[in-house]
Motif scaffolding. Structure first.
Motif, short mmCIF file in Angstrom:
data_model
loop_
_atom_site.label_atom_id
_atom_site.label_comp_id
_atom_site.label_asym_id
_atom_site.label_seq_id
_atom_site.Cartn_x
_atom_site.Cartn_y
_atom_site.Cartn_z
N THR A 277 0.84 -1.20 0.00
CA THR A 277 0.00 0.00 0.00
C THR A 277 0.87 1.24 0.00
N VAL A 278 1.88 1.25 0.87
CA VAL A 278 2.77 2.41 0.96
C VAL A 278 3.49 2.62 -0.37
N GLY A 281 1.20 4.02 -2.98
CA GLY A 281 0.96 5.45 -2.74
C GLY A 281 2.13 6.30 -3.18
N VAL A 282 3.34 5.88 -2.81
CA VAL A 282 4.53 6.65 -3.18
C VAL A 282 4.67 6.74 -4.70
N LEU A 284 2.30 6.51 -6.92
CA LEU A 284 1.26 7.41 -7.45
C LEU A 284 1.69 8.86 -7.36
N VAL A 285 2.17 9.25 -6.16
CA VAL A 285 2.56 10.64 -5.95
C VAL A 285 3.71 11.00 -6.89
N ILE B 109 -2.85 12.72 -6.29
CA ILE B 109 -1.73 12.91 -5.37
C ILE B 109 -2.18 12.77 -3.92
N GLY B 112 -2.80 9.24 -3.19
CA GLY B 112 -1.52 8.56 -2.97
C GLY B 112 -1.00 8.81 -1.57
N LEU B 115 -2.87 6.80 0.95
CA LEU B 115 -2.45 5.39 0.94
C LEU B 115 -1.18 5.20 1.75
N VAL B 116 -0.24 6.14 1.59
CA VAL B 116 1.03 6.04 2.32
C VAL B 116 0.77 6.12 3.83
N GLY B 119 -1.07 3.03 5.02
CA GLY B 119 -0.20 1.86 4.95
C GLY B 119 0.81 1.83 6.08
#
Lengths: 305, 302
Positions: A277-278, A281-282, A284-285, B109, B112, B115-116, B119
């Protein structure tokens, strides 16, 4: 140029099976194709009409559940169920969008966000029909006495589907309808001044993309054979929007690339054990910061220079 | 002398009051989240989908710090400060570098970033459900047959205090006025010497802190886990839209209205569908009041 792109895609789809070693990779390819077609429809809305749908998985879910419920509980033919689901999704889209497209701004995002969540909650609660949060089995799709089964047969179904959709979308963009849409994205006011019925065009593309999503939901449900309300939920909607944006808004090729990349990514990240998940996310950003216009348009601009 | 009321009517009234209390309590949390959305939206036109994660962080960090043996006030202070810092990090690392990107890209963004955050908490604190004791252990107050827990008073009181403080901040301090000016017209604000980058950073910190406060206040009543932020954040977003994006008063009204309608629906119609209620509310509002309850009428310049 456009024809070459479509031929190239066709060649890849034809040759890909030679490289796919086993059912797992066939399955991955099939899921990429399913996502790609839904994303193509969604990209028409986001990239060309400049509107965001944060509940597109809801329409996908309507198709999936229509194909699961109508044949098993009401004895419908699967194709009739697929058509009914698609029509229901389109009708719902029209109903929701009608008041909204008179407004400017991102009201569609808010309304579709609500719609997707309400659909998911209904699917979870009406357990008598949908099996509740545990989901339900979907009967196989039989056409003319021939039952589709296995990843390999379905691969060709979805490959053909993808080819057709890419061809249809690129043609659509070069039609008067597509030009009107692109004008709309450029400047709504200017296109209105030039005689484009802005609200009607936005509506048409939204209903069309909901229709697309529902059909793919139906086919995907038949392919996987089992569905849960998660197919309709917010995170799935977000995945779809992400694919559009990562691949590139208003780019047909971008839709396919975005779907392929983001379908593969969770598989690639599975090795991170808990950190998926992390990492997702990273990525995506980073993607949005480095390539805000999406992969394909950015690369295209670079090579054009 | 109290007039004699038939018993059933009395019970209905107290039931209604009970639903109203729980609605207002949850609604206050939505209102805090909605104020956060509104603040960031006004300062930067970004719809921050990570707002819900700050609510989650507030509750989860308080649980963590109290378990680590810190006294509650210290734990709470840290559980507000850390999310505020995280909010600033999100702005600095993710929003600022993407300046000028399309709205969809900015939404992605923030998703995202959420999510970080989610997580990391899932890995660090696990998937369990946690809670901590209410702030004060008083006996619940009974009003008209309805039970009012002391924690509800905390939720409502602190929310009211924050709203007043915000009003004061925006009306009477230079920093507040700078933020308002930036939301009106960033270029003009820059021209008169306002550091708009700083404004953005402050709005993220403030929004995150407000979300965290909501999460902390609500946790003793509803418990918390790594994934509560998704639903709470979305409902805060709904509240902000219902009230009219960009309006502080609207965010407050939208949050309370959302909470009350949800509690009434849960009580009188179906508790299974209570989560659907705020999202249905959005349709009704958008249909009849397209700009929300308090949204400004904007004429777009071409």
């Amino acid at each position: 140029m456009k024809l070459r792109g479509i031929l190239l895609l066709g060649a890849i789809l034809l040759l890909l099976p030679l490289l796919l070693p086993n059912a797992f990779y066939y399955d991955l390819a099939v899921r990429m194709a399913i996502n790609a077609v839904v994303v193509l429809g969604l990209n028409l809305l986001i990239g060309f009409a400049g509107q965001i749908s944060l509940g597109h998985a809801g329409f996908y879910g309507i198709g999936a559940y229509a194909s699961a419920i109508l044949p098993t509980q009401f004895g419908w033919h699967p194709l009739a169920a697929l058509a009914a689901g698609a029509l229901a999704a389109a009708a719902l889209a029209a109903l929701v969008a009608k008041p909204i497209f008179r407004l400017r701004g991102h009201y569609l995002a808010m309304a579709t966000l609500g719609l997707g969540i309400v659909i998911t909650i209904v699917l979870k609660n009406e357990a008598a029909y949908t099996g509740g949060p545990d989901g339900m089995a979907v009967p196989p799709l039989a056409l003319f006495g021939f039952e589709l089964s296995g990843e390999k047969q379905w691969y060709w179904v979805f490959a053909a589907n993808l080819m057709f959709s890419v061809w249809a979308c690129s043609n659509l963009m070069d039609s008067p309808f597509g030009r009107a849409l692109r004008a709309l994205h450029g400047s709504e006011v200017a296109s209105q001044g030039a005689g484009v019925d802005v609200a009607r065009y936005k509506m048409a593309i939204f209903v069309f993309s909901a229709f697309f999503a529902s059909i793919m939901g139906s086919l995907a449900a038949h392919y996987i054979g089992f569905i849960t309300p998660n197919v309709a939920d917010f995170s799935h909607s977000i995945e779809l929007v992400t694919m559009v944006v990562v691949g590139g808004m208003a780019s047909v090729l971008g839709s396919v690339v975005g779907a392929v990349l983001l379908t593969a990514l969770p598989q690639a990240l599975a090795t991170f054990e808990g950190w998926e998940t992390v990492a997702f996310g990273v990525i995506l950003v980073l993607f949005m910061v480095v390539l805000p216009r999406g992969l394909v348009p950015t690369l295209a601009a670079r090579f054009a220079r | 002398m109290r007039p004699r009321v038939p018993r059933t009517e009395n019970r209905m009234a107290s039931q209604f009051l009970q639903f109203l209390i729980s609605g207002l309590t949850v609604g206050a949390t939505y209102a805090l989240a909605a104020l956060g959305f509104t603040l960031i939206y006004s300062a930067s036109n970004v719809i921050n989908f990570a707002q819900g994660e700050f609510i989650m962080l507030g509750g989860m960090l308080t649980v963590y710090f109290t378990h680590a043996g810190l006294p509650l006030p210290v734990a709470v202070a840290l559980a507000i400060a850390v999310p505020a810092l995280v909010g600033m990090l999100v702005e600095k690392l993710a929003i600022e570098p993407a300046k000028g990107a399309e709205v969809v890209s900015l939404i992605i963004i923030t998703i995202g970033a959420s999510l970080v955050i989610r997580g990391v908490i899932q890995i660090w604190l696990g998937k369990g459900t946690f809670t901590f004791e209410p702030f004060t252990s008083g006996a619940p107050i009974v009003i008209g047959g309805a039970v009012l827990q002391s924690q509800c008073l905390w939720v409502l009181g602190v929310t009211a205090a924050i709203v007043v403080a915000l009003w004061f901040f925006f009306r009477h301090t230079l920093a507040g006025k700078a933020i308002l000016a930036t939301s009106c017209n960033p270029v003009a604000a820059q021209l008169v010497g306002i550091d708009t980058k700083w404004v953005l950073l402050v709005s993220f910190a403030l929004s995150a802190a407000m979300g965290a406060v909501g999460g902390i206040l609500l946790t003793p009543l509803t418990m918390t886990s790594y994934d509560v932020g998704i639903m709470l954040g979305l409902k805060g977003f709904v509240a902000a839209v219902v009230g009219g994006l960009g309006s502080g008063l609207g965010a407050l009204a939208g949050g309370l209205l959302g909470g009350i309608v949800e509690a009434m629906a849960a009580g009188y119609i179906s508790s299974a569908y209570k989560d659907a209620v705020p999202f249905l509310l959005i349709f009704v509002i958008l249909f009849f009041m397209p700009r929300g309850l308090f949204g400004a009428k904007v004429t777009e310049r071409v």
